[in-house]
Design a protein around this motif. Sequence first.
Motif, short mmCIF file in Angstrom:
data_model
loop_
_atom_site.label_atom_id
_atom_site.label_comp_id
_atom_site.label_asym_id
_atom_site.label_seq_id
_atom_site.Cartn_x
_atom_site.Cartn_y
_atom_site.Cartn_z
N ALA A 75 18.21 11.76 9.26
CA ALA A 75 16.98 11.73 10.05
C ALA A 75 16.98 10.43 10.86
O ALA A 75 17.23 9.36 10.32
N VAL A 76 16.72 10.56 12.16
CA VAL A 76 16.76 9.40 13.06
C VAL A 76 15.45 9.32 13.84
O VAL A 76 15.03 10.30 14.46
N TRP A 77 14.83 8.14 13.83
CA TRP A 77 13.60 7.88 14.58
C TRP A 77 13.93 7.28 15.92
O TRP A 77 14.85 6.46 16.05
N SER A 78 13.19 7.67 16.95
CA SER A 78 13.37 7.10 18.28
C SER A 78 12.03 6.96 18.97
O SER A 78 11.14 7.81 18.83
N GLU A 112 17.78 19.53 14.76
CA GLU A 112 16.39 19.84 15.09
C GLU A 112 15.75 18.59 15.69
O GLU A 112 15.98 17.48 15.21
N GLU A 113 14.94 18.78 16.74
CA GLU A 113 14.17 17.69 17.31
C GLU A 113 12.69 17.91 16.99
O GLU A 113 12.17 19.00 17.20
N HIS A 128 6.73 10.15 19.64
CA HIS A 128 8.04 9.69 19.22
C HIS A 128 8.91 10.88 18.83
O HIS A 128 8.41 11.98 18.59
N THR A 129 10.22 10.64 18.78
CA THR A 129 11.18 11.71 18.46
C THR A 129 11.84 11.44 17.13
O THR A 129 12.21 10.32 16.83
N ILE A 130 11.98 12.50 16.32
CA ILE A 130 12.76 12.43 15.10
C ILE A 130 13.78 13.56 15.14
O ILE A 130 13.44 14.72 15.36
#
Length: 224
Positions: A181-184, A203-204, A218-220
């Motif tokens: 899982a990546v936070w942006s 998945e976004e 925000h995007t994960i």
Amino acid sequence: MAKLCEIDTADIPGGRGQLRLLQRNDEFSIRIVGKPGELMNTRLHGSEDALAELACERVRENPNVRVLVGGLGMGFTLAAALKSLGAEAEVVVAELVPGVVEWNRGPLGAAAGYPIRDPRCQIVVEDVVEVLARSEGAFDAIMLDVDNGPEGLTQRENDRLYSARGLESIQRALRPDGVLAVWSAGLDPGFSERLKRAGLCVEEHMVRAHRPGKGARHTIWLAW
């Protein structure tokens, strides 16, 4: 309204600048010396919570579940991971800046409920890249909230985490059926394609900085 006042600074290892900790009553803000805007604020952590919730939902039933959080920040992702997982889980947190760990042990920690005091938590004061490099098959989930996301807006060195080589290291560190899982702070279509080229399903998720349904978007990414 009272002004946010600086109460401490912390050096970023490697001569890469300093972080500022500011406070106004029970509100805290972390910023980078010499750069506009803020990295994080205790009043806006909905997306940090979601980072852990989305990842842990997929692995919470695994036996002896063990997860890695890259970036302690204000402790909200750690707190959400601990809340989402059972009593036997282990949550490892890699934080590059020693001062951030000390802030979470002090008054800042109250905002997230002092999650670093939970016996299921292990704090490693080290670059998450180095932790990943020596952790083959070690984690059911890896949650990354490093810099502002895959673009490495704050530290160019963070690009090595989100590059093709960095993704290979992450995949080696995951257990079978593990999830990344990546936070942006924003969208990055190029990163989605990079994940897919690495052979991952993607998945976004668009989430709000403040719940319910308020604040910046925000995007994960979830990838497995």
